[in-house]
Design an enzyme around this catalytic site. Structure first.
Site, PDB file in Angstrom:
ATOM      1  N   VAL B  15       0.828  -1.203   0.000  1.00 47.20           N
ATOM      2  CA  VAL B  15       0.000   0.000   0.000  1.00 47.20           C
ATOM      3  C   VAL B  15       0.864   1.256   0.000  1.00 47.20           C
ATOM      4  O   VAL B  15       0.627   2.198  -0.772  1.00 47.20           O
ATOM      5  CB  VAL B  15      -0.962   0.003   1.207  1.00 47.20           C
ATOM      6  CG1 VAL B  15      -1.827   1.253   1.176  1.00 47.20           C
ATOM      7  CG2 VAL B  15      -1.819  -1.252   1.204  1.00 47.20           C
ATOM      8  N   ASP B 203     -10.251 -10.005  10.817  1.00 49.13           N
ATOM      9  CA  ASP B 203     -10.022  -8.849   9.946  1.00 49.13           C
ATOM     10  C   ASP B 203     -11.349  -8.219   9.512  1.00 49.13           C
ATOM     11  O   ASP B 203     -11.546  -7.005   9.612  1.00 49.13           O
ATOM     12  CB  ASP B 203      -9.215  -9.307   8.720  1.00 49.13           C
ATOM     13  CG  ASP B 203      -9.196  -8.268   7.618  1.00 49.13           C
ATOM     14  OD1 ASP B 203      -8.401  -7.316   7.727  1.00 49.13           O
ATOM     15  OD2 ASP B 203      -9.973  -8.401   6.656  1.00 49.13           O
ATOM     16  N   LYS B 207     -13.294  -4.395  10.511  1.00 50.82           N
ATOM     17  CA  LYS B 207     -13.943  -3.476   9.582  1.00 50.82           C
ATOM     18  C   LYS B 207     -15.395  -3.236   9.982  1.00 50.82           C
ATOM     19  O   LYS B 207     -15.884  -2.106   9.951  1.00 50.82           O
ATOM     20  CB  LYS B 207     -13.851  -4.041   8.163  1.00 50.82           C
ATOM     21  CG  LYS B 207     -12.400  -4.200   7.681  1.00 50.82           C
ATOM     22  CD  LYS B 207     -12.313  -5.018   6.395  1.00 50.82           C
ATOM     23  CE  LYS B 207     -10.857  -5.241   5.976  1.00 50.82           C
ATOM     24  NZ  LYS B 207     -10.720  -6.248   4.913  1.00 50.82           N
TER      25      LYS B 207
END
Lengths: 429, 429
Positions: B15, B203, B207
């Site tokens: 990223v 994960d 979120k």
């Protein structure tokens, strides 16, 4: 907490009343999210006496939108009158000159006069926001101008007129011809006063022109959109397309090419199992492609009181939060006048031909396609249609629109067609 | 044009490098859209010597993220290190205290320490933005906090872990058991170093907890998410669900009820022809429902260099444009501590039972379900599975999770099951 943000709303149709309702119902929530109270000061509409689904008694009634637009006690002028000229345009200009920010749902006005309005607003240090102008409740303006700000957008496309999608979907599900479903839609009140705005693809093209501008940093250019409505879509084509695994959608596509900006609105075939193909009824969908993000798909209600008012409110909250942005996402002076380009990006095409049932007919067709440089991916000949004609479907490999135009012009000269050939683009989605 | 916005980037994995590439490739475009130049000043990562797919020579290399976070010549600290504690958290706090704004993709950190960080940031007048933390390139944080600001959000749900969706999709398409596809995914590098983060649903739950907070105005509460991963999803259930017209997805759902905030992450059945059901491979989808907007569906790449960097860039451009917002869309002090509620919203359920092939077995099952107050929508008995067992599928009418729990506890007592019953919720989408 700062002083209240004072709204003046002109136009109290479905959307205007929807905004009033949200402000009334969610006052506390809006204040919490905006950092300040959001209050309505003044309203106006054509008919004060009309019975409306909201209590307007605590707002000052103005007989004239101009008075709302320029009122001392208004910070944001909310224009929900509509129309690409006249009082909508005049009042927005007056509001900007009087130091107001503007929130509008007026796609026609922005598509036609967006550039001039942006120049005016930015010169005066005001903002114009218009999330509700494109695809109703779907936050596509924000997605393109803000969420994809780091992307070179490569293509934008969408189904952005719910009425057309309703008609096409209903034709398929009920097996009814266009005229019958058009009449149903009219009776259900789904059509604009001028139905050409819907079925002629004009409303959707207004939206596409706006999207193009923010996606490609170009001056909005509605006149450059190649527009074809859904009137010539036949139930035959819907059925044949379905046999081949496709659905027909009124699809707007804008893409920047080396030759210029292509903007087209036309009935297209899309794979039945793609997100666009799956879209039924009045729902809208916008697909945006960027060099980093890849493909983003946004889906939701494209019209109606709640969804459209939701989009208007999002703009109002942004102004309340103090967000200041150029109208089209970058300074109006930096928007380029894109060279309009006729569609040249190759695609597969669907052709439906009604042939005379006699030896050699198919060979003549194949010869024309071959001469045009068009190669055939799939062909289906159906049983005899009537005494004298045989329907033949052709799905071409990717070819240029020019080649297809040549074929369509040349095919009647073979003397084996009993009616005009039908061609529809198969958009890659 | 204003002075450049100076970035300090800590963490140069996929990223981070993606962000560097965008800044380099699109410098002029970013300046036009932001109203100011966006420049990288300093970078840091664990290993300076590692070969990276970008030219970093014009940026100051810091051996320590702390130095980047607090550098004089940094305006925005871009934290792409990851982890719910340690240097990621310390450096963000240091950056805020040093007067920097923060952009991060760190879902774990925000899910666990989001409230404290928001209080800290807002007390110091700084912003923290985190579009990339949820669903990669899909602009869902912006959609919920900004586009739906006029809505009382009623439900948020989504498929937000691409690896799990890849595994489930691949199991169905290849007819392979979980263990085999898990191993494939590991070899393809799709799994986190700790695979439990993916397949255990952690994960995705990070979120979901973040989404809940911005959707419902509550303090982020990761510990309150009821989490179940995909490990117990069998190829049998995927096949049976498919027979019934469903697909199995690891679905996160958050909704506010009278009893409190329900947050659950679990394998669910969704209709195969729904947008969520259609989602294959690593793509993500988030569905948000609001009282005005209705249902909005957002779909796109949930991970990867380009999409995630695109989301980080959108946050950077917002800061460059001067947009200032509370971290979770409203002041941290106004976020309520929601009462966590165990799932109580009724739903239809899928049950798979392996029965002994003997008279009266089905009657005993039906009796237990009847006693639990569960009525049956559909039932399918398949041919004998092995020497002694018969698979039976039940789709219930809407019932409460409590009733299902009761049935699942009671069914083994009938003595007619040859293995534990399997139950999966059918989420209404």
């Amino acid at each position: 907490m700062s002083s209240p943000l004072r709204l003046g709303i002109a136009g109290l149709g479905t959307v205007g009343i929807g905004v009033v309702k949200i402000v009334q119902k969610h006052a506390e929530m809006l204040a919490r999210r905006s950092g300040r109270e959001v209050a309505i000061t003044a309203v106006s509409a054509r008919d004060q006496m009309k019975n409306r689904d909201a209590d307007l008694s605590s707002y000052r009634w103005e007989t004239d939108a101009m008075a709302v637009a320029t009122a001392e006690d208004v910070d944001v002028y909310v224009e929900l009158i509509g129309g690409d000229n006249g009082i909508a345009k005049d009042s927005i200009e007056a509001a900007l000159r009087a130091g107001k920010d503007v929130v509008t749902a007026n796609k026609a006005l922005l598509a036609v006069h967006g550039q001039d309005l942006a120049v005016l607003a930015e010169g005066l240090g005001r903002v114009i926001r218009f999330e509700a102008a494109v695809a109703g409740g779907i936050p596509v303006i924000k997605a393109v101008t803000e969420s994809l700000a780091g992307n070179d957008v490569t293509r934008v496309m969408g189904v952005m007129n719910g009425t057309c999608n309703y008609i096409l979907t209903r034709m398929e599900s009920a097996g009814l011809p266009y005229e019958a479903v058009f009449e149903e839609a009219r009776q259900l009140g789904y059509l604009e006063a001028d139905p050409q705005l819907d079925v002629g693809g004009i409303d959707a093209s207004h939206k596409l022109a706006i999207l193009s501008s923010i996606a490609f940093g170009t001056q909005v250019d509605f006149d450059a959109v190649e527009i074809e409505g859904i009137e010539r879509v036949s139930i035959d084509d819907i059925r044949r397309a379905s046999d081949l695994g496709y659905r027909i959608k009124l699809l707007g596509v804008a893409q920047m090419t080396a030759r210029g900006l292509e903007q087209r609105m036309s009935p297209c075939l899309v794979p039945a199992d793609s997100p666009l193909g799956q879209l039924v009824g009045g729902t809208n969908m916008v697909v945006v492609e960027g060099d980093s993000v890849g493909q983003i798909v946004l889906r939701g209600a494209g019209a109606g009181e709640g969804p459209t008012a939701s989009a208007v409110m999002s703009d109002i909250v942004e102004v309340a939060r103090g967000v200041r942005m150029p109208v089209f996402g970058q300074p109006a002076a930096s928007l380029t006048a894109a060279k309009p380009a006729r569609t040249a990006v190759p695609a597969a095409y669907y052709l439906r031909l009604e042939l005379q049932d006699k030896p050699g007919a198919l060979a003549k067709i194949a010869t024309v396609l071959g001469d045009a440089g068009i190669s055939i991916d799939r062909m289906r000949q159906y049983g005899q249609h009537s005494d004298s004609s045989v329907p033949v479907l052709v799905v071409t490999h990717k070819t240029t629109p020019e080649a297809i135009d040549y074929a369509i012009e040349t095919l009647p000269g073979t003397g084996v067609l009993v009616s005009d050939p039908v061609e529809l683009r198969i958009e890659e989605v």
